[in-house]
Design an enzyme around this catalytic site. Structure first.
Site, PDB file in Angstrom:
ATOM      1  CG  ASN A  22      60.759   5.323  25.160  1.00  0.00           C
ATOM      2  OD1 ASN A  22      60.616   6.016  25.026  1.00  0.00           O
ATOM      3  ND2 ASN A  22      59.133   5.061  25.814  1.00  0.00           N
TER       4      ASN A  22
ATOM      5  CD  GLU B  52      63.298   8.564  25.354  1.00  0.00           C
ATOM      6  OE1 GLU B  52      62.283   8.722  24.315  1.00  0.00           O
ATOM      7  OE2 GLU B  52      64.019   7.792  26.078  1.00  0.00           O
TER       8      GLU B  52
ATOM      9  CG  ASP C 236      45.087  14.378  21.957  1.00  0.00           C
ATOM     10  OD1 ASP C 236      45.954  15.193  22.529  1.00  0.00           O
ATOM     11  OD2 ASP C 236      45.311  13.154  21.735  1.00  0.00           O
TER      12      ASP C 236
END
Length: 419
Positions: free
Chosen positions: A131, A194, A245
Site C-alpha cells: 500500500n 497503488e 486540515d
C-alpha cells in the site's frame, strides 16, 4: 531528480534563514499559492512548496492538458503497470544522522501540535499486500513520529499486524514524483497496488515505468525521492494534533500510533516538500484523485462530460458536473451518483455540456439563467465528512442544484456555443 525535476524553468522565490518554528514559511506559501516557492535555509536545509498548486502545473508535469487529468487517472487505474527495479535507487545516496529535529520540517500554524510532515507518502507491505498512501505526521522527537491513521488500507494493515502481535514496517517517502503522489491519493480496492498506478502514470508522462528500489527494511519504494525514512508503526499511541486540515480549520486531538524511525536516507542536494495545510496544493493532491471515482460513477447513469471538485469547496466538499442531457431527470441522477461515490461531498451543481466547469463565471451564469430555487433538492441527515466543521458527528445536510436546461427550454442555450 525527484522534486528538482519540477523546478527547472519555474519561476520561484528564494527565501533565506527561516526557523522551522517561525511560521514565516506558512505566510509565504499562503500569500503566493500559484508560485512555486523554494526555501534555501530552513534548519540549514532546502524546502519547496506550492509545486503542484494549480491544475496546469499538474498537467504540465504529466505532459497532458488540464482537461485530460481525470481521463488519464482513469486510464492508469484501469491499466496498471509493473514498476522496474533498480539496485541503485536515487534516494539511497546518503544515510543521514538519525535526528528528525534537525531536518527542514516546519510548524505551519500557531496551534499545531508540533512540526509536521505534510507530504509524507507511506509505503508498507503485509501478507503480500503493498500500500502507498498519504498521512500527516507530527514530529515528537529525534526518532519518533505520531502518525494519523484514518480507517483505510494502511489502518487495516496496521490492525492485522497488531492482531498478530507484529509491528508494521513502513518507509516514509518525501519528495516523490507527482505520479506517486496522485496514486497515493487514489481510492481503489484493498487488493490493488497503488505503485502500479503510479507506474502507469509514469508511462503516460515519460514513456517509462516507475523505478523502484529496496530499503534496508525490505520494502520496495520509489527510487526518485529526496528523503526516505525506514520506520515501524508500534503498538504504542500518543496525542496527535491539533492540525489544520483541508477545511482550513483545526482538526481535533486524537490518540494515534507512534512511529519509530530507524534510518534516514537522502539523495544529493535534497528538498523537503512542504504541502501547505488547507492550501491549493493540499486541495488538489487530496481531492483531484477523487474526481475519477466520481466520473466513473456518474458515467454509469448519464452521459458525463467533466467533473470538478472546486477549490472554494476545498476540492473535497463541493462539486460541479457537466453532462450531455438526454432525459429530464439526468441532472438529479448525476448528482445522486456523485454523492454516493464521494460521501464527503455536500453540494453538487450539475450543468450542461456547454458550460466550462473550470470557469466559475460560467457556472454562476448557469445558476442564474437555468435554475429556480424552488427546484432545490435538500438531503438532510446524510453521512458526511469528519473534516466538515459544520457537521454534527459527521452528519450533514446536502444540496443538489440541477442547473441544466429544462428539456423544453433550449432558448436559454449559452450564446458562446453558437459562435
Amino acid at each position: 531528480m525527484s522534486v528538482g525535476r519540477y523546478l527547472i524553468g519555474s519561476e520561484f522565490q528564494m527565501t533565506e534563514k527561516i526557523d522551522a518554528e517561525s511560521l514565516i514559511s506558512t505566510k509565504i506559501l499562503r500569500d503566493s499559492q500559484d508560485a512555486t516557492i523554494v526555501f534555501t535555509n530552513i534548519n540549514g536545509g532546502k524546502a519547496v512548496g506550492n509545486i503542484f498548486s494549480t491544475r496546469k502545473k499538474i498537467a504540465d508535469a504529466l505532459n497532458i492538458r488540464p482537461d485530460e487529468i481525470v481521463t488519464t487517472l482513469i486510464e492508469a487505474i484501469n491499466h496498471p503497470c509493473e514498476p522496474v527495479f533498480t539496485n541503485i535507487p536515487e534516494f539511497k545516496t546518503k544515510q543521514l544522522e538519525l535526528n528528525l529535529v534537525n531536518l527542514p520540517i516546519c510548524k505551519y500554524f500557531p496551534k499545531d501540535g508540533g512540526r509536521y510532515i505534510s507530504s509524507g507518502v507511506v509505503v508498507s507491505e503485509y501478507n503480500g499486500k503493498r500500500n502507498i498512501s498519504f498521512h500527516r505526521m507530527m514530529i515528537v522527537n529525534k526518532d519518533t513520529i505520531a502518525i494519523r491513521l484514518v480507517p483505510r488500507d494502511l489502518y487495516e494493515m496496521y490492525e492485522k499486524a497488531s492482531a498478530n502481535n507484529e509491528e508494521l514496517k513502513i518507509s516514509i517517502c518525501i519528495g516523490a514524483r507527482l505520479e506517486v503522489l496522485l496514486a497515493a491519493s487514489t481510492s481503489v480496492d484493498y487488493e490493488i497496488d497503488e505503485m502500479t498506478i503510479a507506474s502507469a502514470l509514469c508511462m503516460k508522462s515519460s514513456g517509462k515505468p516507475i523505478l523502484v528500489g529496496k530499503t534496508d527494511n525490505g520494502l520496495i519504494v520509489p527510487s526518485e525521492c529526496d528523503y526516505v525514512f525506514e520506520a515501524r508503526i508500534t503498538f504504542d499511541k500518543i496525542k496527535e494534533g491539533p492540525f489544520v486540515d483541508i477545511s482550513g480549520t483545526y482538526d481535533q486531538i486524537r490518540q494515534q500510533p507512534i512511529v519509530k524511525v530507524e534510518k534516514i536516507w537522502s539523495k544529493i542536494d535534497p528538498y523537503f516538500h512542504f504541502i501547505l495545510p488547507g492550501g491549493n496544493e493540499h486541495y488538489l493532491l487530496m481531492g483531484l484523485p477523487r474526481e475519477p471515482v466520481i466520473f466513473i460513477s456518474v458515467k454509469e447513469v448519464v452521459d458525463v462530460k467533466c467533473i470538478r471538485l472546486t477549490e472554494g469547496g476545498c476540492c473535497w466538499f463541493n462539486g460541479v458536473i457537466s453532462i450531455k442531457k438526454r432525459n429530464q431527470d439526468d441532472g438529479i441522477e448525476a448528482a445522486v451518483a456523485a454523492i454516493i461515490s464521494h460521501r464527503s461531498m455536500k453540494n453538487v451543481i450539475v450543468v450542461d455540456d456547454d458550460i466550462d466547469v473550470f470557469n466559475d463565471r460560467e457556472i454562476e451564469w448557469a445558476l442564474t439563467t437555468r435554475f429556480q430555487a424552488r427546484k432545490l433538492i435538500v438531503l438532510p441527515g446524510e453521512k458526511g465528512s469528519s473534516l466538515d466543521p459544520s457537521a454534527n458527528d459527521g452528519v450533514t445536510c446536502k444540496v443538489i442544484i440541477d442547473a441544466t436546461i429544462p428539456m423544453d427550454r433550449d432558448k436559454v442555450r449559452y450564446v458562446k456555443a453558437t459562435l
